[in-house]
Design a protein around this motif. Structure first.
Motif, PDB file in Angstrom:
ATOM      1  N   ALA A 180      -4.405   7.962  -8.998  1.00  0.00           N
ATOM      2  CA  ALA A 180      -4.046   6.942  -9.851  1.00  0.00           C
ATOM      3  C   ALA A 180      -4.373   6.922 -11.202  1.00  0.00           C
ATOM      4  O   ALA A 180      -5.660   7.028 -11.407  1.00  0.00           O
ATOM      5  CB  ALA A 180      -4.372   5.434  -9.099  1.00  0.00           C
ATOM      6  N   ILE A 181      -3.419   6.871 -12.054  1.00  0.00           N
ATOM      7  CA  ILE A 181      -3.600   6.815 -13.532  1.00  0.00           C
ATOM      8  C   ILE A 181      -3.304   5.235 -14.182  1.00  0.00           C
ATOM      9  O   ILE A 181      -2.671   4.720 -13.583  1.00  0.00           O
ATOM     10  CB  ILE A 181      -2.911   7.825 -14.299  1.00  0.00           C
ATOM     11  N   PRO A 225     -18.266  -0.417  -6.118  1.00  0.00           N
ATOM     12  CA  PRO A 225     -17.954  -1.330  -7.115  1.00  0.00           C
ATOM     13  C   PRO A 225     -16.788  -0.739  -7.983  1.00  0.00           C
ATOM     14  O   PRO A 225     -16.621   0.206  -8.218  1.00  0.00           O
ATOM     15  CB  PRO A 225     -19.145  -1.631  -8.001  1.00  0.00           C
ATOM     16  N   GLY A 226     -15.980  -1.831  -8.204  1.00  0.00           N
ATOM     17  CA  GLY A 226     -14.779  -1.522  -9.003  1.00  0.00           C
ATOM     18  C   GLY A 226     -14.541  -2.816 -10.043  1.00  0.00           C
ATOM     19  O   GLY A 226     -14.745  -3.906  -9.786  1.00  0.00           O
ATOM     20  N   ILE A 227     -13.661  -2.341 -11.168  1.00  0.00           N
ATOM     21  CA  ILE A 227     -13.610  -3.446 -11.857  1.00  0.00           C
ATOM     22  C   ILE A 227     -11.687  -2.810 -12.254  1.00  0.00           C
ATOM     23  O   ILE A 227     -11.565  -1.808 -12.701  1.00  0.00           O
ATOM     24  CB  ILE A 227     -14.055  -3.126 -13.301  1.00  0.00           C
ATOM     25  N   TYR A 228     -11.012  -3.902 -11.987  1.00  0.00           N
ATOM     26  CA  TYR A 228      -9.392  -3.694 -12.065  1.00  0.00           C
ATOM     27  C   TYR A 228      -9.023  -4.838 -12.947  1.00  0.00           C
ATOM     28  O   TYR A 228      -9.002  -5.848 -12.580  1.00  0.00           O
ATOM     29  CB  TYR A 228      -8.901  -3.827 -10.533  1.00  0.00           C
ATOM     30  N   ILE A 229      -8.375  -4.284 -13.914  1.00  0.00           N
ATOM     31  CA  ILE A 229      -7.682  -4.865 -14.873  1.00  0.00           C
ATOM     32  C   ILE A 229      -6.101  -4.886 -14.674  1.00  0.00           C
ATOM     33  O   ILE A 229      -5.548  -3.929 -15.177  1.00  0.00           O
ATOM     34  CB  ILE A 229      -7.996  -4.689 -16.574  1.00  0.00           C
ATOM     35  N   PRO A 230      -5.602  -5.911 -14.174  1.00  0.00           N
ATOM     36  CA  PRO A 230      -3.907  -5.732 -13.969  1.00  0.00           C
ATOM     37  C   PRO A 230      -3.308  -5.363 -15.135  1.00  0.00           C
ATOM     38  O   PRO A 230      -3.320  -5.927 -16.280  1.00  0.00           O
ATOM     39  CB  PRO A 230      -3.824  -7.144 -13.292  1.00  0.00           C
ATOM     40  N   GLY A 231      -2.392  -4.363 -14.925  1.00  0.00           N
ATOM     41  CA  GLY A 231      -1.314  -3.985 -15.957  1.00  0.00           C
ATOM     42  C   GLY A 231      -1.998  -2.913 -17.040  1.00  0.00           C
ATOM     43  O   GLY A 231      -1.550  -2.660 -17.911  1.00  0.00           O
ATOM     44  N   MET A 233      -5.908  -1.309 -16.680  1.00  0.00           N
ATOM     45  CA  MET A 233      -6.511   0.182 -16.027  1.00  0.00           C
ATOM     46  C   MET A 233      -7.503  -0.466 -14.804  1.00  0.00           C
ATOM     47  O   MET A 233      -7.712  -1.497 -14.925  1.00  0.00           O
ATOM     48  CB  MET A 233      -7.508   0.562 -17.179  1.00  0.00           C
ATOM     49  N   GLY A 234      -7.800   0.549 -14.182  1.00  0.00           N
ATOM     50  CA  GLY A 234      -8.830   0.387 -13.140  1.00  0.00           C
ATOM     51  C   GLY A 234      -9.976   1.523 -12.829  1.00  0.00           C
ATOM     52  O   GLY A 234      -9.845   2.569 -13.321  1.00  0.00           O
ATOM     53  N   PHE A 235     -10.923   1.017 -12.514  1.00  0.00           N
ATOM     54  CA  PHE A 235     -12.201   1.601 -12.514  1.00  0.00           C
ATOM     55  C   PHE A 235     -13.068   1.584 -11.157  1.00  0.00           C
ATOM     56  O   PHE A 235     -13.069   0.553 -10.486  1.00  0.00           O
ATOM     57  CB  PHE A 235     -13.332   1.466 -13.536  1.00  0.00           C
ATOM     58  N   ARG A 236     -13.508   2.524 -10.589  1.00  0.00           N
ATOM     59  CA  ARG A 236     -14.197   2.687  -9.243  1.00  0.00           C
ATOM     60  C   ARG A 236     -15.137   3.707  -9.401  1.00  0.00           C
ATOM     61  O   ARG A 236     -14.764   4.932  -9.846  1.00  0.00           O
ATOM     62  CB  ARG A 236     -13.337   2.574  -7.987  1.00  0.00           C
ATOM     63  N   ALA A 283      -5.572   0.254 -11.308  1.00  0.00           N
ATOM     64  CA  ALA A 283      -5.861  -1.146 -11.183  1.00  0.00           C
ATOM     65  C   ALA A 283      -5.448  -1.819  -9.964  1.00  0.00           C
ATOM     66  O   ALA A 283      -5.811  -3.012  -9.528  1.00  0.00           O
ATOM     67  CB  ALA A 283      -5.168  -2.219 -12.439  1.00  0.00           C
ATOM     68  N   ASP A 284      -4.677  -1.250  -9.232  1.00  0.00           N
ATOM     69  CA  ASP A 284      -4.444  -1.396  -7.554  1.00  0.00           C
ATOM     70  C   ASP A 284      -5.378  -0.816  -6.795  1.00  0.00           C
ATOM     71  O   ASP A 284      -5.328   0.592  -6.409  1.00  0.00           O
ATOM     72  CB  ASP A 284      -2.980  -1.210  -7.591  1.00  0.00           C
ATOM     73  N   PRO A 285      -6.355  -1.386  -6.325  1.00  0.00           N
ATOM     74  CA  PRO A 285      -7.549  -0.702  -5.351  1.00  0.00           C
ATOM     75  C   PRO A 285      -6.815   0.348  -4.094  1.00  0.00           C
ATOM     76  O   PRO A 285      -7.322   1.048  -3.649  1.00  0.00           O
ATOM     77  CB  PRO A 285      -8.210  -1.952  -4.876  1.00  0.00           C
ATOM     78  N   HIS A 286      -5.775   0.042  -3.661  1.00  0.00           N
ATOM     79  CA  HIS A 286      -5.328   0.465  -2.706  1.00  0.00           C
ATOM     80  C   HIS A 286      -3.625   1.158  -2.999  1.00  0.00           C
ATOM     81  O   HIS A 286      -2.672   1.082  -2.274  1.00  0.00           O
ATOM     82  CB  HIS A 286      -4.971  -0.376  -1.146  1.00  0.00           C
TER      83      HIS A 286
END
Length: 399
Positions: free
Chosen positions: A211-212, A359-365, A367-370, A217-220
């Motif tokens: 995922a880019i 752990p993850g940080i997901y900012i909708p619209g 970016m997402g990190f895990r 930002a969508d964990p699944h």
């Protein structure tokens, strides 16, 4: 079910000071019972059945007269009681539970741990009416199903190393495509990873996540050949991959790495990822410290350690899942999860168990990190990161 497994369960019951384990199912409602009794999901069972394993003595099955022989092909040790109507079922239960004070069932008080809560409230009420104390079978299940054998641990070692090799090769695949001017999409990278699994004779239950940017930002996040973003210069890339050897009793490896399509990582990406690294390390250090000091550790405490770091950094609202899950022959095993968010997992972490810290940080619209590692508590209580690698910085794909 082999008699040897019954003896093992009875030893666990004695250790936990439980008088017995009452397994119950109605039309496939209790997947734990199916797993313990080795019942195939295609088994045609249409009536209620119970299987009682006492800490001392012979197990007893209670089955309906409509299908009195339905469990015979399982070769379950012990005797059989056949009921016909409701009153005879109740009588059979009263007989096997007489002089029994405490039993385990697939029950979680207030449904705190839904992963083990398979017995309906009415059945719990019925069993309690025989003046029996019911406790959760959670720790019993963990001891029986979530502790790796030494053979599984040894077999996992090369897989845990190779999965890191595969994720780095996937980043290399992205780099090669971009350098050669070839369009590369999330789906292409996913298929590349699946090919590497096949080369190693590894299997997976579902394709890896690639995922880019905002997709991460969508964990699944799910992709397909038709729904797949092109990976280009300046993109943030999340790869979550999991696999195991192609055999039923093998255990899983499951990691997540972050990459960036460029030579120099933007400062805002570095900052967020460093928060996750700190959270992961805090959780890992807690596990190591508790086992070094021989202090009991429950799953939810690991989640608290990681989540506190993210909360204090101001990103708590963007960490929307538990910190980790049990790993066994199932990717999401029946042992304790690192969870004080989606549930409160009060099951004890024991030597021989493995679980993820992710752990993850997901900012909708946006970016997402895990970041994800697999932790194993070996049989002497030493805590290790399987595969030996932990990502501390985002991978510079084009460097």
């Amino acid at each position: 079910m082999e008699l040897q497994k019954i003896f093992k369960l009875q030893n666990i019951l004695k250790e936990l000071e439980i008088d017995g384990w009452l397994l119950y199912d109605f039309k496939g409602s209790n997947k734990i019972a199916y797993k313990i009794l080795e019942i195939d999901n295609n088994f045609h069972i249409t009536r209620r059945f119970f299987y009682f394993i006492p800490k001392i003595g012979e197990p007893i099955q209670i089955v309906s007269a409509v299908e009195a022989n339905v469990l015979d092909k399982l070769n379950l040790p012990g005797k059989k009681i056949v009921y016909s109507n409701l009153s005879s079922l109740h009588y059979a239960l009263s007989e096997i539970l007489s002089n029994i004070k405490k039993i385990a069932m697939e029950y979680s008080p207030k449904n705190m741990i839904p992963y083990i809560s398979y017995v309906d409230a009415g059945t719990i009420e019925l069993v309690k009416s025989y003046e029996v104390e019911i406790i959760s079978s959670g720790d019993l299940i963990s001891k029986f199903t979530a502790i790796w054998t030494k053979e599984q641990y040894e077999e996992n070692k090369p897989v845990a190393i190779n999965i890191y090799k595969i994720v780095k090769e996937a980043f290399g695949f992205i780099k090669d495509c971009i350098n050669s001017g070839k369009v590369v999409k999330e789906y292409d990278v996913q298929q590349y990873i699946l090919q590497q699994f096949e080369n190693y004779n590894y299997i997976t239950d579902y394709p890896p996540i690639v995922a880019i940017n905002a997709n991460a930002a969508d964990p699944h996040y799910e992709i397909s050949k038709e729904k797949s973003a092109e990976i280009k210069d300046g993109d943030l890339v999340l790869i979550d991959l999991w696999c195991k050897p192609n055999k039923q009793d093998a255990v899983w490896s499951d990691i997540t790495w972050m990459g960036y399509v460029g030579a120099d990582i933007p400062e805002k990406y570095k900052k967020i990822f460093s928060i996750l690294v700190d959270a992961r390390e805090k959780a890992f250090e807690l596990v190591a410290e508790r086992f070094a000091k021989k202090i009991p550790l429950k799953g939810y405490e690991i989640d608290i350690a990681a989540r506190q770091v993210i909360d204090e950094a101001g990103y708590g609202n963007f960490f929307v899942h538990r910190t980790g899950h049990s790993i066994t022959t199932d990717l999401h095993g029946d042992g304790p999860n690192a969870d004080n968010y989606e549930s409160k997992d009060e099951r004890i972490i024991m030597p021989g168990m493995s679980f993820s810290i992710e752990p993850g940080i997901y900012i909708p619209g946006e970016m997402g990190f895990r970041t994800e590692i697999d932790v194993f508590v070996n049989f002497e209580g030493y805590v290790e990161c399987l595969g030996g690698e932990r990502q501390y910085e985002i991978y510079p794909i084009m460097k």
